[in-house]
Structures are given as C-alpha cells and as structure tokens.
Design a protein around this motif. Structure first.
Motif, PDB file in Angstrom:
ATOM      1  N   VAL A   3       0.837  -1.202   0.000  1.00 34.73           N
ATOM      2  CA  VAL A   3       0.000   0.000   0.000  1.00 34.73           C
ATOM      3  C   VAL A   3       0.870   1.250   0.000  1.00 34.73           C
ATOM      4  O   VAL A   3       1.887   1.307   0.706  1.00 34.73           O
ATOM      5  CB  VAL A   3      -0.930   0.024   1.238  1.00 34.73           C
ATOM      6  CG1 VAL A   3      -1.896   1.208   1.156  1.00 34.73           C
ATOM      7  CG2 VAL A   3      -1.707  -1.288   1.369  1.00 34.73           C
ATOM      8  N   GLY A   5       0.704   5.186   0.981  1.00 32.71           N
ATOM      9  CA  GLY A   5      -0.044   6.200   1.709  1.00 32.71           C
ATOM     10  C   GLY A   5       0.410   7.582   1.281  1.00 32.71           C
ATOM     11  O   GLY A   5       1.607   7.855   1.205  1.00 32.71           O
ATOM     12  N   TYR A 329       2.556   6.807   6.414  1.00 33.63           N
ATOM     13  CA  TYR A 329       2.420   5.390   6.764  1.00 33.63           C
ATOM     14  C   TYR A 329       1.081   5.142   7.459  1.00 33.63           C
ATOM     15  O   TYR A 329       0.442   4.102   7.242  1.00 33.63           O
ATOM     16  CB  TYR A 329       3.559   4.952   7.688  1.00 33.63           C
ATOM     17  CG  TYR A 329       4.857   4.647   6.983  1.00 33.63           C
ATOM     18  CD1 TYR A 329       4.914   3.699   5.963  1.00 33.63           C
ATOM     19  CD2 TYR A 329       6.041   5.282   7.344  1.00 33.63           C
ATOM     20  CE1 TYR A 329       6.110   3.415   5.313  1.00 33.63           C
ATOM     21  CE2 TYR A 329       7.239   5.000   6.703  1.00 33.63           C
ATOM     22  CZ  TYR A 329       7.269   4.064   5.696  1.00 33.63           C
ATOM     23  OH  TYR A 329       8.438   3.776   5.056  1.00 33.63           O
ATOM     24  N   ALA A 332      -1.555   4.760   4.979  1.00 35.41           N
ATOM     25  CA  ALA A 332      -1.449   3.447   4.330  1.00 35.41           C
ATOM     26  C   ALA A 332      -2.149   2.398   5.174  1.00 35.41           C
ATOM     27  O   ALA A 332      -2.880   1.531   4.655  1.00 35.41           O
ATOM     28  CB  ALA A 332       0.025   3.089   4.113  1.00 35.41           C
TER      29      ALA A 332
END
Length: 384
Positions: A3, A5, A329, A332
């Motif tokens: 992922v 972010g 983060y 994410a």
C-alpha cells in the motif's frame, strides 16, 4: 498487501508518499516500511492554495482548479512511489488529500473538506484508491481528526508507563494510551505564517529555528496568545488554519507596537511548546514520542524538553518509524483497514458515536477486487 499512503499536512509544503507491505497475523497488523518519497508543490500551486485558505474569499472556479491540480500532484507522487519504492507492484493507494477547511462551531465539527480528487490517482497509477477518510467520522458525530490516533494506539500498545504520540505539523496533535486524542493547537502554523509575513514571502518557515534562536520571548504577547479560548476546551477537539492563521497573529500583536521579527517568532515557538507541554501533562504522560516537521526545529524541541523535564522526549525515528513519513504510513494503514472492511477510527479519540470503516474507494484499471473482509480489527501494530 503493498500500500502507498499519501499525505499533505496543514503546512501544505509537500506531498509525502510512503509505501509499506501490510499483513494481518492473528491479532497483529505487521508493517514492513519500504520508504518514502516527497514531492514539493510547485510554487504557483502552493501560492494558489495559500491564497484560498480561510479567511480568504474564493470562487467555486478556484476550488475546481485547486481540486484538479492537487489531484494531479498527488497522482504524480503516487506514480513515483510505485516506481521507486514498490517496483511497480503496489496494490492500493490511500490518499488523505489536502485539507482546505475544517468547519467547526462551538467545538462541534459540521464538515471537513479535502481536495485532490482520487480519480486522477487511479487513472495515473491504474490502482484502486481509498480517499476522503475524514467525512465518515464527522457523519458519525466525530471530529474527523486526529485520524492517526488509531494507528498510534496500535503502535504504542504494550509500552511501559503512559506513552503519548505527538505529531507537530502545521497543527499539533497527541494520542494517549486510553484513546484520548486531540489537536493541542498550532504546531508550526503560526511560526510559518510569521516567517512568511515578516520576510515578504521569501521564507516559508523558520529553518532550523534560526529566527527563534535569535529572538527573545515577549511575555506580554505570549500571555495574550494563551488567552485563546480553544486551549481551554475539553477533548476531543480539533482545529486548523481556519483559526491559527496570519490574521490571528496580527490581532494578537495589536497594541504592542513594532516588535522584532525574531522576538515574535521566538514567542510563537514558545507558544507551541507551552500548549503542547500543557496537553502532555494533562494526560499524565511519562514518555513523548514525537514526529512531524516540527521535530526538525531544534529550538522548539529544546523548549519542549525544558518544559517537560521529567518526561522522556524522543522521536519516532528512535522506534523505527521515520518521523517525516509517519502520517503517510498511518494513512497506508487506514487504507488497508478500509480494504479489509475494518473500522479506522477509535470513538474515544474522535468523539464519534461508533467506529467507522473510512473513506470511499475509486477503482483502478482492472476489475475492483478487494480482499475478503477481516473478522476483527488488529489490536497492535508490529514493525518489521
């Protein structure tokens, strides 16, 4: 799941893109950070964004242009992060967007607006995008912030004593172990505004605290600034540049004559340190783990340490999470939770009636395939 972010905070200086591998392992969410890239807003866009913020008057045409250009800038950051951090193998993008207004009246949030339409990101990357995180919490009666509080709670669970997570961006916020979370007031917002105002736009911020280091705190101005009613409001509470902007500072300066720029910036730096320290003491913290751009201001950090002599003060870097990338983060993680059908809020932190699965999902190029819903939200975040 891999992922990306995306985050641009209330300092609106750059878009941070952090990538991570995330997986559920029993009651833990395991995150392997892959790094961060940062894309500065180009100067015309940054200036247009600054000129559009409250209390400025803007047209819907201005908002449309900003929404498009910010969306394109976020898309460029996501493309770069996928290429440089993920080797072109990212599976999901989670975009916070750019907050331009937080509608607060008498302590209640009625609405919040983040620009940067996710369709631009989905088109550029081909990936599904989770965006518009804050509105669902507001609809559930919450403040819509600070959303990183859930990630803080998962990350700090099990640490001894009473650790609090502190983020010092344009606005500063903290999260305590019992779920208490709130914006403490201006982080760097007023410092940045003063630096720009006194330099005629030449300086965007007080680099390395140089202006503050050369000045002396003006006690009368500090007392007037501390009279702002926001600081006395109970948690949960949120604020933004709708309150803490250059006009707020100009009103506070009225009647003091012409003060040296260095003294004003030193006073504003003390204001941030003081309001943060008051908030830290109010939750009985034994340890502060700080992140955000304000941690790069040594004068601010020294002032904060001086006001909290009995509280351990360290940055998130020391615990393995880059302070500049922490919020990217965090989003994410929130995007990952949404993709798995899991709530991304803690009611004790935002004041909402219940936890909510956050955001909306924009499909990528392929048929949208989300993971099977997870049964329970993890109780801790583990870094590897």
């Amino acid at each position: 799941m891999r992922v990306i972010g995306l985050m641009s905070g209330t300092s609106y200086d750059a878009i941070d893109a952090a990538a991570a591998d995330l997986e559920l392992d029993g009651d833990s969410l395991v995150m392997r950070p892959l790094g961060m890239v940062s894309e500065e807003y180009d100067e015309p866009l940054r200036r247009a964004l600054a000129d559009a913020l409250t209390p400025a008057a803007v047209t819907l045409a201005d908002v449309c242009r900003l929404d498009t250009r910010i969306g394109q800038a976020f898309a460029a950051a996501a493309v770069r992060a996928d290429r440089e951090l993920c080797g072109g193998r990212a599976e999901l993008v989670a975009s916070h967007g750019q907050t331009v207004h937080h509608w607060v009246e008498e302590g209640r949030v009625h609405g919040t607006l983040q620009l940067g339409r996710p369709a631009w990101i989905a088109e550029a990357t081909g990936l599904p995008v989770v965006a518009d995180f804050r509105t669902r919490d507001v609809a559930a009666g919450g403040q819509g912030a600070p959303l990183v509080s859930l990630v803080d709670l998962l990350w700090l669970r099990g640490r001894p004593g009473t650790p609090v997570a502190l983020n010092i961006g344009g606005i500063a916020n903290l999260t305590a172990p019992d779920g208490t979370a709130f914006d403490t007031g201006p982080g760097c917002a007023l410092i940045d505004a003063a630096a720009r105002g006194f330099s005629g736009g030449r300086l965007a911020y007080d680099a390395d605290g140089a202006l503050a280091a050369a000045g002396t705190v003006h006690e009368g101005l500090l007392r007037r600034l501390l009279d702002e009613p926001y600081y006395a409001l109970p948690a949960p509470k949120t604020t933004g540049k709708e309150l803490f902007h250059l006009g707020h500072l100009r009103d506070a300066l009225a009647g003091f004559g012409t003060l040296p720029a260095e003294d004003v910036v030193a006073t504003l730096t003390r204001l941030t340190a003081r309001t943060v320290a008051d908030a830290v003491r109010s939750v009985g913290a034994t340890e502060v783990i700080a992140s955000g751009g304000g941690t790069r201001n040594p004068v601010l950090m020294d002032m904060l340490a001086g006001l909290l002599p009995d509280t351990a003060l360290r940055t998130s870097d020391e615990l393995g999470l880059a302070s500049q990338a922490k919020e990217a983060y965090a989003f994410a993680v929130l995007g990952f939770l949404t993709a798995h059908g899991l709530p991304g809020t803690e009611p004790a932190s935002t004041g909402a009636r219940h936890g909510s699965v956050l955001g909306s999902v924009t499909p990528g190029r392929e048929q949208l395939r989300l993971p099977p819903p997870a049964r329970e939200r993890p109780v801790r975040l583990v870094l590897r």
